[in-house]
Design an enzyme around this catalytic site. Sequence first.
Site, PDB file in Angstrom:
ATOM      1  N   ASN A   7       0.872  -1.168   0.000  1.00 28.29           N
ATOM      2  CA  ASN A   7       0.000   0.000   0.000  1.00 28.29           C
ATOM      3  C   ASN A   7       0.913   1.224   0.000  1.00 28.29           C
ATOM      4  O   ASN A   7       1.423   1.626   1.045  1.00 28.29           O
ATOM      5  CB  ASN A   7      -0.892  -0.050   1.247  1.00 28.29           C
ATOM      6  CG  ASN A   7      -1.851   1.127   1.317  1.00 28.29           C
ATOM      7  OD1 ASN A   7      -1.798   2.037   0.481  1.00 28.29           O
ATOM      8  ND2 ASN A   7      -2.719   1.118   2.310  1.00 28.29           N
ATOM      9  N   ARG A  91      -2.614  -2.097  -3.365  1.00 26.55           N
ATOM     10  CA  ARG A  91      -3.829  -1.318  -3.154  1.00 26.55           C
ATOM     11  C   ARG A  91      -3.750  -0.096  -4.060  1.00 26.55           C
ATOM     12  O   ARG A  91      -2.770   0.651  -4.005  1.00 26.55           O
ATOM     13  CB  ARG A  91      -3.918  -0.868  -1.696  1.00 26.55           C
ATOM     14  CG  ARG A  91      -5.082   0.060  -1.490  1.00 26.55           C
ATOM     15  CD  ARG A  91      -5.089   0.624  -0.092  1.00 26.55           C
ATOM     16  NE  ARG A  91      -6.246   1.475   0.060  1.00 26.55           N
ATOM     17  CZ  ARG A  91      -6.209   2.687   0.599  1.00 26.55           C
ATOM     18  NH1 ARG A  91      -5.064   3.189   1.037  1.00 26.55           N
ATOM     19  NH2 ARG A  91      -7.307   3.403   0.708  1.00 26.55           N
ATOM     20  N   HIS A 181     -13.247   2.407   0.260  1.00 21.53           N
ATOM     21  CA  HIS A 181     -13.237   1.306   1.243  1.00 21.53           C
ATOM     22  C   HIS A 181     -13.831   0.023   0.653  1.00 21.53           C
ATOM     23  O   HIS A 181     -14.307  -0.846   1.391  1.00 21.53           O
ATOM     24  CB  HIS A 181     -14.072   1.636   2.504  1.00 21.53           C
ATOM     25  CG  HIS A 181     -13.513   2.700   3.391  1.00 21.53           C
ATOM     26  ND1 HIS A 181     -14.309   3.586   4.076  1.00 21.53           N
ATOM     27  CD2 HIS A 181     -12.239   3.016   3.716  1.00 21.53           C
ATOM     28  CE1 HIS A 181     -13.559   4.402   4.792  1.00 21.53           C
ATOM     29  NE2 HIS A 181     -12.285   4.083   4.575  1.00 21.53           N
ATOM     30  N   ARG A 242     -12.733  14.931   8.400  1.00 17.59           N
ATOM     31  CA  ARG A 242     -13.467  15.309   7.177  1.00 17.59           C
ATOM     32  C   ARG A 242     -14.920  15.633   7.512  1.00 17.59           C
ATOM     33  O   ARG A 242     -15.535  14.961   8.334  1.00 17.59           O
ATOM     34  CB  ARG A 242     -13.436  14.156   6.173  1.00 17.59           C
ATOM     35  CG  ARG A 242     -12.108  14.000   5.479  1.00 17.59           C
ATOM     36  CD  ARG A 242     -12.084  12.752   4.616  1.00 17.59           C
ATOM     37  NE  ARG A 242     -11.149  11.792   5.148  1.00 17.59           N
ATOM     38  CZ  ARG A 242     -11.068  10.519   4.772  1.00 17.59           C
ATOM     39  NH1 ARG A 242     -11.872  10.047   3.846  1.00 17.59           N
ATOM     40  NH2 ARG A 242     -10.181   9.717   5.310  1.00 17.59           N
ATOM     41  N   GLU A 385      -8.200  -5.848   4.869  1.00 19.19           N
ATOM     42  CA  GLU A 385      -8.037  -5.468   3.466  1.00 19.19           C
ATOM     43  C   GLU A 385      -6.823  -6.160   2.841  1.00 19.19           C
ATOM     44  O   GLU A 385      -6.852  -6.542   1.677  1.00 19.19           O
ATOM     45  CB  GLU A 385      -7.913  -3.948   3.356  1.00 19.19           C
ATOM     46  CG  GLU A 385      -9.233  -3.263   3.665  1.00 19.19           C
ATOM     47  CD  GLU A 385      -9.102  -1.798   4.022  1.00 19.19           C
ATOM     48  OE1 GLU A 385      -9.374  -0.966   3.162  1.00 19.19           O
ATOM     49  OE2 GLU A 385      -8.735  -1.486   5.170  1.00 19.19           O
TER      50      GLU A 385
END
Length: 397
Positions: A7, A91, A181, A242, A385
């Site tokens: 990643n 990823r 996601h 956020r 993941e």
Amino acid sequence: MKVLVINAGSSSLKYQLLDTGNQEVLAKGLCERIGIDGKFTYKAPGKGAVDAADVVMPTHSEAIQTVLNALVDPDHGVIASMSEIDAVGHRVVHGGETFANSVKIDDKVMAALDECIPLAPLHNPANITGIKACAAVMGPNVPQVAVFDTAFHQTIPPVAYTYALPYEYYEQDKVRRYGFHGTSHKYVSQRAADMLGKPIDSLKLISCHLGNGSSVTAIDGGKSVDTSMGFTPLAGVPMGTRSGDLDAGILEYIMNKHNLDITQMLNVLNKQSGVLGVSGVSSDFRDLSEAGESGNQRAALAVDMFNYSVKKLIGAYAAAMGGVDAIIFTAGVGENSAEQRMAIAGQLEFMGVKLDPDANNVRGKEAIISAIDSKVKVLLIPTNEELMIALDTAELA
Ligand code: AMP
């Protein structure tokens, strides 16, 4: 099969070496401060660890080389030679409308990844750099696979992905809901089907990935049919920093009043908003719970707002799918906070959701946390993941 999962960020690179046969993590760690100086962390169960050592990493290639050196190291390594790595899974944040599935990387795929850069200008270039660095260091014969955050959501129908803007913004500029996601939502939905002992195509699921970044997804028959993040990961529920969804009219008002340009405004929305902005305390839900318990009302309000918006989405997605068989909680908050799970799903008995307070008193492991007579099951499923990326990679390599 031994798969190296990568990643890559702009100055960091997370890695894991997994054996997809027994799903065991052989080693994992992090390269940080790439291009600045370089810090390297490595951990292999039973083989020792390297804790944030200084290693010179001018580019991602040196970072990959550092990872490979550690993996074959005579003392704490886990493989005898690099040739034991069968494939690399990456990823990749944005696959646009081009990639609805993971894909084995070749020149054509690299060109298509370049075309997706405008959709994720901060993330995709780093992912591409990671792929190129692996090819450079490991050679062209080790297969590489790209696994996209957006791919799982490509089944969302136009009614849920189209924004009510002039249609040419979609046709010409590709402005639509993409969702993120996806790897996590896909993984937990598959685990949910296993835990419930039912075929995934018979299930209506609502997956709540609640962490520093959060998104909620409606999954009907194993396919994502709606999700709360949008064109960017800024949309949906309020997050650590956020804002989540808001009235776009606010932007002009604040920009004029505080003399902000669009870059400064977006910085506020991405980095200074969410539960941090409301509370003024922290973006970390543990800090907020503590502050709330000691009487900080804004911290309590921030957590309540977050829980409330997740709850609202559960209702919305149950309506969108015409029912729900199970609700899944995952990621930092979803896996660890019994209080927040209770606040979100504790008062949904009207729609057949009955949490069992004792069963809910659990963290970080797979569990059914609804009462036996709950019509809608509630599941805690730790996300993974990296495993999902490794499994997709093993299948395609
Ligand atoms: P993630 O982005 O999935 O790593 O999740 C990070 C978030 O999970 C942070 O806001 C943490 O505060 C939160 N988290 C971790 N453990 C707990 C906990 N026991 N209670 C509440 N939040 C937690």
